[in-house]
Design a protein around this motif. Structure first.
Motif, PDB file in Angstrom:
ATOM      1  N   PHE A  14      14.722  24.187  68.309  1.00 38.28           N
ATOM      2  CA  PHE A  14      15.866  24.359  67.414  1.00 38.28           C
ATOM      3  C   PHE A  14      15.540  25.268  66.240  1.00 38.28           C
ATOM      4  N   TRP A  15      14.256  25.640  66.057  1.00 35.76           N
ATOM      5  CA  TRP A  15      13.859  26.507  64.957  1.00 35.76           C
ATOM      6  C   TRP A  15      13.651  27.926  65.477  1.00 35.76           C
ATOM      7  N   LYS A  16      13.710  28.880  64.576  1.00 36.82           N
ATOM      8  CA  LYS A  16      13.504  30.289  64.929  1.00 36.82           C
ATOM      9  C   LYS A  16      12.025  30.561  65.158  1.00 36.82           C
ATOM     10  N   HIS A  17      11.704  31.490  66.033  1.00 36.43           N
ATOM     11  CA  HIS A  17      10.314  31.763  66.402  1.00 36.43           C
ATOM     12  C   HIS A  17       9.452  32.146  65.204  1.00 36.43           C
ATOM     13  N   TRP A  18      10.053  32.764  64.189  1.00 37.02           N
ATOM     14  CA  TRP A  18       9.257  33.176  63.027  1.00 37.02           C
ATOM     15  C   TRP A  18       8.885  31.984  62.146  1.00 37.02           C
ATOM     16  N   ASN A  19       9.431  30.817  62.456  1.00 39.91           N
ATOM     17  CA  ASN A  19       9.086  29.616  61.703  1.00 39.91           C
ATOM     18  C   ASN A  19       8.039  28.746  62.390  1.00 39.91           C
ATOM     19  N   ASN A  20       7.415  29.272  63.458  1.00 45.12           N
ATOM     20  CA  ASN A  20       6.291  28.538  64.042  1.00 45.12           C
ATOM     21  C   ASN A  20       5.209  28.465  62.982  1.00 45.12           C
ATOM     22  N   ARG A  21       4.778  27.270  62.651  1.00 44.34           N
ATOM     23  CA  ARG A  21       3.795  27.091  61.589  1.00 44.34           C
ATOM     24  C   ARG A  21       2.700  26.136  62.033  1.00 44.34           C
ATOM     25  N   CYS A  22       1.621  26.198  61.314  1.00 43.39           N
ATOM     26  CA  CYS A  22       0.503  25.319  61.578  1.00 43.39           C
ATOM     27  C   CYS A  22      -0.182  25.023  60.253  1.00 43.39           C
ATOM     28  N   VAL A  23      -0.712  23.843  60.118  1.00 44.53           N
ATOM     29  CA  VAL A  23      -1.408  23.477  58.888  1.00 44.53           C
ATOM     30  C   VAL A  23      -2.624  24.384  58.674  1.00 44.53           C
ATOM     31  N   ARG A  24      -3.119  24.986  59.720  1.00 39.32           N
ATOM     32  CA  ARG A  24      -4.279  25.889  59.590  1.00 39.32           C
ATOM     33  C   ARG A  24      -3.994  27.026  58.612  1.00 39.32           C
ATOM     34  N   THR A  25      -2.749  27.451  58.534  1.00 36.57           N
ATOM     35  CA  THR A  25      -2.386  28.540  57.627  1.00 36.57           C
ATOM     36  C   THR A  25      -2.676  28.164  56.184  1.00 36.57           C
ATOM     37  N   ILE A  26      -2.212  26.998  55.748  1.00 36.33           N
ATOM     38  CA  ILE A  26      -2.432  26.617  54.349  1.00 36.33           C
ATOM     39  C   ILE A  26      -3.891  26.241  54.101  1.00 36.33           C
ATOM     40  N   VAL A  27      -4.574  25.700  55.113  1.00 34.11           N
ATOM     41  CA  VAL A  27      -6.005  25.394  54.950  1.00 34.11           C
ATOM     42  C   VAL A  27      -6.779  26.686  54.702  1.00 34.11           C
ATOM     43  N   GLU A  28      -6.454  27.726  55.449  1.00 29.41           N
ATOM     44  CA  GLU A  28      -7.133  29.012  55.260  1.00 29.41           C
ATOM     45  C   GLU A  28      -6.815  29.595  53.889  1.00 29.41           C
ATOM     46  N   LEU A  29      -5.569  29.474  53.445  1.00 32.87           N
ATOM     47  CA  LEU A  29      -5.211  29.932  52.101  1.00 32.87           C
ATOM     48  C   LEU A  29      -6.031  29.192  51.049  1.00 32.87           C
ATOM     49  N   GLY A  30      -6.175  27.889  51.222  1.00 31.96           N
ATOM     50  CA  GLY A  30      -6.972  27.102  50.290  1.00 31.96           C
ATOM     51  C   GLY A  30      -8.422  27.553  50.263  1.00 31.96           C
ATOM     52  N   ARG A  31      -8.987  27.768  51.442  1.00 28.81           N
ATOM     53  CA  ARG A  31     -10.376  28.229  51.503  1.00 28.81           C
ATOM     54  C   ARG A  31     -10.536  29.579  50.821  1.00 28.81           C
ATOM     55  N   ASN A  32      -9.568  30.455  51.018  1.00 34.62           N
ATOM     56  CA  ASN A  32      -9.626  31.764  50.358  1.00 34.62           C
ATOM     57  C   ASN A  32      -9.472  31.640  48.846  1.00 34.62           C
ATOM     58  N   ALA A  33      -8.832  30.559  48.401  1.00 31.95           N
ATOM     59  CA  ALA A  33      -8.670  30.317  46.964  1.00 31.95           C
ATOM     60  C   ALA A  33      -9.833  29.498  46.400  1.00 31.95           C
ATOM     61  N   GLY A  34     -10.792  29.157  47.252  1.00 33.51           N
ATOM     62  CA  GLY A  34     -11.999  28.486  46.784  1.00 33.51           C
ATOM     63  C   GLY A  34     -12.011  26.968  46.884  1.00 33.51           C
ATOM     64  N   ILE A  35     -11.047  26.384  47.588  1.00 33.40           N
ATOM     65  CA  ILE A  35     -11.049  24.930  47.767  1.00 33.40           C
ATOM     66  C   ILE A  35     -10.937  24.586  49.246  1.00 33.40           C
ATOM     67  N   ASP A  36     -11.461  23.427  49.623  1.00 34.44           N
ATOM     68  CA  ASP A  36     -11.366  22.983  51.006  1.00 34.44           C
ATOM     69  C   ASP A  36     -11.252  21.456  51.066  1.00 34.44           C
ATOM     70  N   PRO A  37     -10.133  20.909  50.558  1.00 31.58           N
ATOM     71  CA  PRO A  37      -9.992  19.459  50.559  1.00 31.58           C
ATOM     72  C   PRO A  37      -9.929  18.858  51.964  1.00 31.58           C
ATOM     73  N   LYS A  38      -9.648  19.670  52.970  1.00 31.18           N
ATOM     74  CA  LYS A  38      -9.683  19.144  54.338  1.00 31.18           C
ATOM     75  C   LYS A  38     -11.072  18.574  54.623  1.00 31.18           C
ATOM     76  N   ARG A  39     -12.087  19.214  54.083  1.00 34.08           N
ATOM     77  CA  ARG A  39     -13.472  18.778  54.307  1.00 34.08           C
ATOM     78  C   ARG A  39     -13.980  17.848  53.205  1.00 34.08           C
ATOM     79  N   THR A  40     -13.485  18.015  51.977  1.00 32.26           N
ATOM     80  CA  THR A  40     -14.057  17.281  50.850  1.00 32.26           C
ATOM     81  C   THR A  40     -13.281  16.017  50.473  1.00 32.26           C
ATOM     82  N   LEU A  41     -12.034  15.910  50.860  1.00 35.09           N
ATOM     83  CA  LEU A  41     -11.229  14.738  50.539  1.00 35.09           C
ATOM     84  C   LEU A  41     -11.685  13.560  51.394  1.00 35.09           C
TER      85      LEU A  41
END
Length: 76
Positions: free
Chosen positions: A14-41
């Motif tokens: 029901f969603w448009k193909h350009w809205n395919n998303r994954c949590v990996r996207t924001i995790v990578e953004l976080g790592r590029n910003a210097g944080i990785d709570p996926k590993r440290t939380l």
């Protein structure tokens, strides 16, 4: 995962193909910003339990999001 499930049973999502998303996207953004709570939380609950995993994921995504949107101090 949902997109693949829809494809497997021959349904159009029901969603448009350009809205395919994954949590990996924001995790990578976080790592590029210097944080990785996926590993440290610290994980709370039973690991590999779907609900506990989802709650943990929501927590670290929220931490990353808050880090990415915090105001920049321009008073330097």
């Amino acid at each position: 995962i949902l997109r693949n499930a829809y494809d497997a049973v021959g349904l159009d999502p029901f969603w448009k193909h350009w809205n395919n998303r994954c949590v990996r996207t924001i995790v990578e953004l976080g790592r590029n910003a210097g944080i990785d709570p996926k590993r440290t939380l610290e994980f709370e609950g039973e690991q590999h339990n779907a609900l506990a995993d989802a709650i943990h994921q929501a927590k670290y995504v929220s931490i990353i999001h808050q880090h990415l949107i915090k105001p920049v101090n321009n008073d330097i």
